[in-house]
Motif scaffolding. Structure first.
Motif, PDB file in Angstrom:
ATOM      1  N   LYS A 269       0.907  -1.196  -0.074  1.00  0.00           N
ATOM      2  CA  LYS A 269       0.123   0.071   0.197  1.00  0.00           C
ATOM      3  C   LYS A 269       0.775   1.135   0.044  1.00  0.00           C
ATOM      4  O   LYS A 269       1.819   1.454   0.864  1.00  0.00           O
ATOM      5  CB  LYS A 269      -0.761  -0.030   1.272  1.00  0.00           C
ATOM      6  CG  LYS A 269      -1.915  -1.097   1.240  1.00  0.00           C
ATOM      7  CD  LYS A 269      -2.672  -1.029   2.459  1.00  0.00           C
ATOM      8  CE  LYS A 269      -3.666  -2.261   2.433  1.00  0.00           C
ATOM      9  NZ  LYS A 269      -4.568  -2.054   4.003  1.00  0.00           N
ATOM     10  N   ILE A 270       0.683   2.042  -0.968  1.00  0.00           N
ATOM     11  CA  ILE A 270       1.363   3.343  -1.033  1.00  0.00           C
ATOM     12  C   ILE A 270       0.742   4.650  -0.798  1.00  0.00           C
ATOM     13  O   ILE A 270      -0.494   4.780  -1.349  1.00  0.00           O
ATOM     14  CB  ILE A 270       2.053   3.340  -2.505  1.00  0.00           C
ATOM     15  CG1 ILE A 270       2.947   2.180  -2.747  1.00  0.00           C
ATOM     16  CG2 ILE A 270       2.847   4.682  -2.713  1.00  0.00           C
ATOM     17  CD1 ILE A 270       3.310   2.179  -4.124  1.00  0.00           C
ATOM     18  N   GLY A 271       0.757   5.603   0.110  1.00  0.00           N
ATOM     19  CA  GLY A 271       0.199   6.653   0.251  1.00  0.00           C
ATOM     20  C   GLY A 271       0.889   7.836  -0.541  1.00  0.00           C
ATOM     21  O   GLY A 271       2.100   7.979  -0.383  1.00  0.00           O
ATOM     22  N   VAL A 272       0.104   8.522  -1.012  1.00  0.00           N
ATOM     23  CA  VAL A 272       0.719   9.695  -1.869  1.00  0.00           C
ATOM     24  C   VAL A 272       0.086  10.886  -1.583  1.00  0.00           C
ATOM     25  O   VAL A 272      -1.157  11.167  -1.146  1.00  0.00           O
ATOM     26  CB  VAL A 272       0.264   9.321  -3.402  1.00  0.00           C
ATOM     27  CG1 VAL A 272       1.015  10.519  -4.377  1.00  0.00           C
ATOM     28  CG2 VAL A 272       0.901   7.958  -3.864  1.00  0.00           C
ATOM     29  N   GLN A 273       1.094  11.631  -1.125  1.00  0.00           N
ATOM     30  CA  GLN A 273       0.368  13.123  -0.804  1.00  0.00           C
ATOM     31  C   GLN A 273      -0.285  13.922  -1.645  1.00  0.00           C
ATOM     32  O   GLN A 273      -0.265  13.706  -2.970  1.00  0.00           O
ATOM     33  CB  GLN A 273       1.709  14.028  -0.544  1.00  0.00           C
ATOM     34  CG  GLN A 273       2.834  13.801   0.507  1.00  0.00           C
ATOM     35  CD  GLN A 273       3.860  14.691   0.491  1.00  0.00           C
ATOM     36  OE1 GLN A 273       4.031  15.572   0.107  1.00  0.00           O
ATOM     37  NE2 GLN A 273       4.802  14.154   1.456  1.00  0.00           N
TER      38      GLN A 273
END
Length: 75
Positions: free
Chosen positions: A4-8
């Motif tokens: 899972k990748i959180g992107v600003q």
């Protein structure tokens, strides 16, 4: 394994199933955050490449390896 990748400034996270090992994913994230690479580049199980600018990474969650799913068909 699930990554899972959180992107600003993005309302949703990126979720992908990757055949890469946890060590490979961690190394790619470290390179991106350490300035060795401007992009985080990961490949999912279908061969698609996911590229995220390193300066936009909020977080990366590396899940446990997923077991292969077993299906039962008609004989």
């Amino acid at each position: 394994m699930e990554v899972k990748i959180g992107v600003q400034h993005a309302p949703r996270e990126i979720i992908l199933e990757s055949g890469q090992s946890a060590e490979e994913v961690e190394s790619a994230v470290s390179d991106a955050l350490g300035g060795k690479s401007q992009l985080l580049s990961l490949v999912d199980d279908h061969g698609r490449k996911v590229l995220v600018p390193a300066d936009r990474l909020a977080y990366v969650e590396i899940g446990e390896p997923t077991a292969r799913k077993v299906g039962f068909g008609a004989l």
